[in-house]
Design a protein around this motif. Sequence first.
Motif, PDB file in Angstrom:
ATOM      1  N   GLN A   1       3.442  18.274   3.293  1.00 35.56           N
ATOM      2  CA  GLN A   1       4.350  17.382   3.768  1.00 35.56           C
ATOM      3  C   GLN A   1       4.199  16.770   5.284  1.00 35.56           C
ATOM      4  OE1 GLN A   1       7.769  19.903   3.348  1.00 35.56           O
ATOM      5  NE2 GLN A   1       8.449  19.309   1.260  1.00 35.56           N
ATOM      6  N   TRP A   2       3.406  17.599   6.138  1.00 35.31           N
ATOM      7  CA  TRP A   2       3.203  17.364   7.343  1.00 35.31           C
ATOM      8  C   TRP A   2       2.094  16.132   7.203  1.00 35.31           C
ATOM      9  CZ3 TRP A   2      -0.938  17.047  10.587  1.00 35.31           C
ATOM     10  CH2 TRP A   2      -0.675  16.942  11.907  1.00 35.31           C
ATOM     11  N   VAL A   3       0.961  16.386   6.495  1.00 36.69           N
ATOM     12  CA  VAL A   3       0.041  15.154   6.576  1.00 36.69           C
ATOM     13  C   VAL A   3       0.636  13.962   5.686  1.00 36.69           C
ATOM     14  CG1 VAL A   3      -2.374  14.593   5.536  1.00 36.69           C
ATOM     15  CG2 VAL A   3      -1.760  17.084   6.216  1.00 36.69           C
ATOM     16  N   ARG A   4       0.984  14.080   4.766  1.00 38.22           N
ATOM     17  CA  ARG A   4       2.035  13.031   4.282  1.00 38.22           C
ATOM     18  C   ARG A   4       2.754  12.065   5.350  1.00 38.22           C
ATOM     19  NH1 ARG A   4       2.804  16.281  -0.488  1.00 38.22           N
ATOM     20  NH2 ARG A   4       4.966  16.547   0.081  1.00 38.22           N
ATOM     21  N   ALA A   5       3.698  12.872   6.152  1.00 35.17           N
ATOM     22  CA  ALA A   5       4.270  12.261   7.189  1.00 35.17           C
ATOM     23  C   ALA A   5       3.420  11.602   8.220  1.00 35.17           C
ATOM     24  CB  ALA A   5       5.194  13.299   7.760  1.00 35.17           C
ATOM     25  N   LEU A   6       2.450  12.120   8.383  1.00 38.09           N
ATOM     26  CA  LEU A   6       1.402  11.527   9.389  1.00 38.09           C
ATOM     27  C   LEU A   6       0.778  10.366   9.121  1.00 38.09           C
ATOM     28  CD1 LEU A   6       0.259  12.038  12.281  1.00 38.09           C
ATOM     29  CD2 LEU A   6      -1.618  13.207  11.374  1.00 38.09           C
ATOM     30  N   CYS A   7       0.432  10.110   7.498  1.00 40.04           N
ATOM     31  CA  CYS A   7       0.064   9.037   6.854  1.00 40.04           C
ATOM     32  C   CYS A   7       1.291   7.790   7.165  1.00 40.04           C
ATOM     33  CB  CYS A   7      -0.169   9.390   5.536  1.00 40.04           C
ATOM     34  SG  CYS A   7      -1.848  10.157   5.035  1.00 40.04           S
ATOM     35  N   VAL A   8       2.338   8.264   7.089  1.00 39.08           N
ATOM     36  CA  VAL A   8       3.522   7.211   7.119  1.00 39.08           C
ATOM     37  C   VAL A   8       3.379   6.914   8.674  1.00 39.08           C
ATOM     38  CG1 VAL A   8       5.901   6.823   6.992  1.00 39.08           C
ATOM     39  CG2 VAL A   8       4.806   8.234   5.432  1.00 39.08           C
TER      40      VAL A   8
ATOM     41  N   LYS B   1       1.021  -1.264   0.118  1.00 33.04           N
ATOM     42  CA  LYS B   1      -0.159  -0.040  -0.056  1.00 33.04           C
ATOM     43  C   LYS B   1       0.913   1.230  -0.058  1.00 33.04           C
ATOM     44  CE  LYS B   1      -3.479   0.393  -0.452  1.00 33.04           C
ATOM     45  NZ  LYS B   1      -4.270   0.705  -1.531  1.00 33.04           N
ATOM     46  N   SER B   2       0.709   1.806  -1.004  1.00 30.90           N
ATOM     47  CA  SER B   2       1.382   3.573  -0.997  1.00 30.90           C
ATOM     48  C   SER B   2       0.525   4.537  -1.233  1.00 30.90           C
ATOM     49  CB  SER B   2       2.473   3.292  -2.193  1.00 30.90           C
ATOM     50  OG  SER B   2       1.789   3.016  -3.538  1.00 30.90           O
ATOM     51  N   MET B   3       1.172   5.546  -1.248  1.00 34.52           N
ATOM     52  CA  MET B   3       0.402   6.809  -1.377  1.00 34.52           C
ATOM     53  C   MET B   3       1.404   7.801  -2.556  1.00 34.52           C
ATOM     54  SD  MET B   3       1.572   9.243   1.957  1.00 34.52           S
ATOM     55  CE  MET B   3       3.370   9.423   2.307  1.00 34.52           C
ATOM     56  N   ALA B   4       0.521   8.396  -3.226  1.00 35.50           N
ATOM     57  CA  ALA B   4       1.092   9.292  -4.570  1.00 35.50           C
ATOM     58  C   ALA B   4       0.531  10.647  -4.330  1.00 35.50           C
ATOM     59  CB  ALA B   4       0.511   8.640  -5.890  1.00 35.50           C
ATOM     60  N   TRP B   5       1.323  11.636  -4.760  1.00 35.45           N
ATOM     61  CA  TRP B   5       1.051  12.858  -4.781  1.00 35.45           C
ATOM     62  C   TRP B   5       1.630  13.728  -5.970  1.00 35.45           C
ATOM     63  CZ3 TRP B   5       4.244  10.788  -1.558  1.00 35.45           C
ATOM     64  CH2 TRP B   5       5.364  10.912  -1.221  1.00 35.45           C
ATOM     65  N   HIS B   6       1.313  14.812  -6.490  1.00 35.88           N
ATOM     66  CA  HIS B   6       1.873  15.582  -7.406  1.00 35.88           C
ATOM     67  C   HIS B   6       2.980  16.436  -7.237  1.00 35.88           C
ATOM     68  CE1 HIS B   6       1.735  18.207 -11.344  1.00 35.88           C
ATOM     69  NE2 HIS B   6       1.201  17.412 -11.822  1.00 35.88           N
ATOM     70  N   GLU B   7       3.667  16.965  -8.325  1.00 41.44           N
ATOM     71  CA  GLU B   7       4.793  17.907  -7.864  1.00 41.44           C
ATOM     72  C   GLU B   7       4.182  19.361  -7.123  1.00 41.44           C
ATOM     73  OE1 GLU B   7       8.626  19.946  -7.695  1.00 41.44           O
ATOM     74  OE2 GLU B   7       7.941  17.868  -7.886  1.00 41.44           O
ATOM     75  N   ARG B   8       2.932  19.595  -7.515  1.00 42.21           N
ATOM     76  CA  ARG B   8       2.418  20.774  -7.236  1.00 42.21           C
ATOM     77  C   ARG B   8       2.475  21.142  -5.724  1.00 42.21           C
ATOM     78  NH1 ARG B   8      -2.649  21.729  -6.452  1.00 42.21           N
ATOM     79  NH2 ARG B   8      -2.756  23.394  -7.542  1.00 42.21           N
ATOM     80  N   THR B   9       2.243  20.015  -5.075  1.00 47.80           N
ATOM     81  CA  THR B   9       2.213  20.168  -3.761  1.00 47.80           C
ATOM     82  C   THR B   9       3.639  19.300  -2.832  1.00 47.80           C
ATOM     83  OG1 THR B   9       0.888  18.104  -3.469  1.00 47.80           O
ATOM     84  CG2 THR B   9      -0.433  19.827  -3.780  1.00 47.80           C
ATOM     85  N   HIS B  10       4.510  18.953  -3.579  1.00 45.94           N
ATOM     86  CA  HIS B  10       5.460  18.288  -2.942  1.00 45.94           C
ATOM     87  C   HIS B  10       6.346  19.118  -1.812  1.00 45.94           C
ATOM     88  CE1 HIS B  10       8.631  15.322  -2.903  1.00 45.94           C
ATOM     89  NE2 HIS B  10       9.647  16.156  -3.377  1.00 45.94           N
ATOM     90  N   ARG B  11       6.477  20.151  -2.233  1.00 45.60           N
ATOM     91  CA  ARG B  11       7.150  20.926  -1.125  1.00 45.60           C
ATOM     92  C   ARG B  11       6.330  21.974  -0.090  1.00 45.60           C
ATOM     93  NH1 ARG B  11       9.526  20.999  -5.966  1.00 45.60           N
ATOM     94  NH2 ARG B  11      11.482  20.291  -6.280  1.00 45.60           N
ATOM     95  N   ASP B  12       5.240  21.903  -0.380  1.00 49.38           N
ATOM     96  CA  ASP B  12       4.007  22.362   0.631  1.00 49.38           C
ATOM     97  C   ASP B  12       4.253  22.112   1.985  1.00 49.38           C
ATOM     98  OD1 ASP B  12       1.405  22.609   2.088  1.00 49.38           O
ATOM     99  OD2 ASP B  12       1.351  24.343   0.715  1.00 49.38           O
ATOM    100  N   PRO B  13       4.734  22.808   3.002  1.00 47.47           N
ATOM    101  CA  PRO B  13       4.797  22.350   4.325  1.00 47.47           C
ATOM    102  C   PRO B  13       3.825  21.756   4.994  1.00 47.47           C
ATOM    103  CG  PRO B  13       5.799  24.549   4.164  1.00 47.47           C
ATOM    104  CD  PRO B  13       4.926  24.249   2.691  1.00 47.47           C
TER     105      PRO B  13
END
Length: 302
Positions: free
Chosen positions: A287-294, A272-284
């Motif tokens: 990034q925080w929400v993705r880290a919480l998913c992990v 199971k993985s997650m994917a996102w676009h370059e347009r949000t890659h550097r948004d703080p």
Amino acid sequence: MKNDIRTLDLNLLKALDALLDEGSVTRAAQRLSLTQPAVSGMLTRLRDYFGDPLFVRTSHGMVPTLRANELSLPVKQILTDIAILLKPTQFDPMTAELTYTIVTTDYALKAVVVPLMAALKLRAPNIKIAVRPVDNERMYQQLSRGEVDLALITPQTTPDDLHGRALYEEDYVCVARSHHPLAAASEMTLEQFCEQEHILVSTEGHFTAVTDEALAKLSLTRRVGMSVNSFLVIPDILRLTDMIAVVPHRMILNNHDLVVLPLPLKVPGFTKSMAWHERTHRDPGHQWVRALCVEVSQHPES
């Protein structure tokens, strides 16, 4: 083409982005909270600036030219970069207010989004989560247009030009109600397994799945009595019948009235993985929400 950047009004780029997304002056005007004549005037200025019609009218509506299509992704990236530039550099989850849209299968809704929401209520109470079903044909467009922020999918279904990260490896287990005739058995033979009545998940209404592929390699078949389009209903059906099911392990966490039966064959798991676009890659914030998913994916509740 008037290619002096000093003469370019950034509001025109917002208008071009809306026109490309909506394919209609009327809808673009509604999205931008402007009048239709105002957007028509902006389109005239865009045509003058780029030296191209940008859009042509056909029997099917307004169609972008090749030049307009070439401008689509660069314009979105410019607007995204400007939005990030204007945001505060510090992200405080306790005070942040944003709506985060996730596309997911019903399985990942339970396995990832539920624990994510529990963690958000404690750490970022003003972040709202919007959940939508995965549409593989539209997913990339949804991410690139900003309609969706994150996709919970698998590496095999992730387009090459999206960012991605594995969350965890999932295994399959065999489950039944706690009073099932085989509930107390220390083992289950392949013959017993195939004789039991099974329920499986198929969005197309098929009666075969990954378990049947594993059985076919052994020249065996099982008895499937029901096919449903969602994992979420399986526990309810198992509680009321003597059917059994082979499901991802995380689907039955906290279902204490179900038991895991010994699975007599190896059914390949998945990532199971997650994917996102370059347009949000550097948004703080993203990034925080993705880290919480992990984080929540690494420590499933038992």
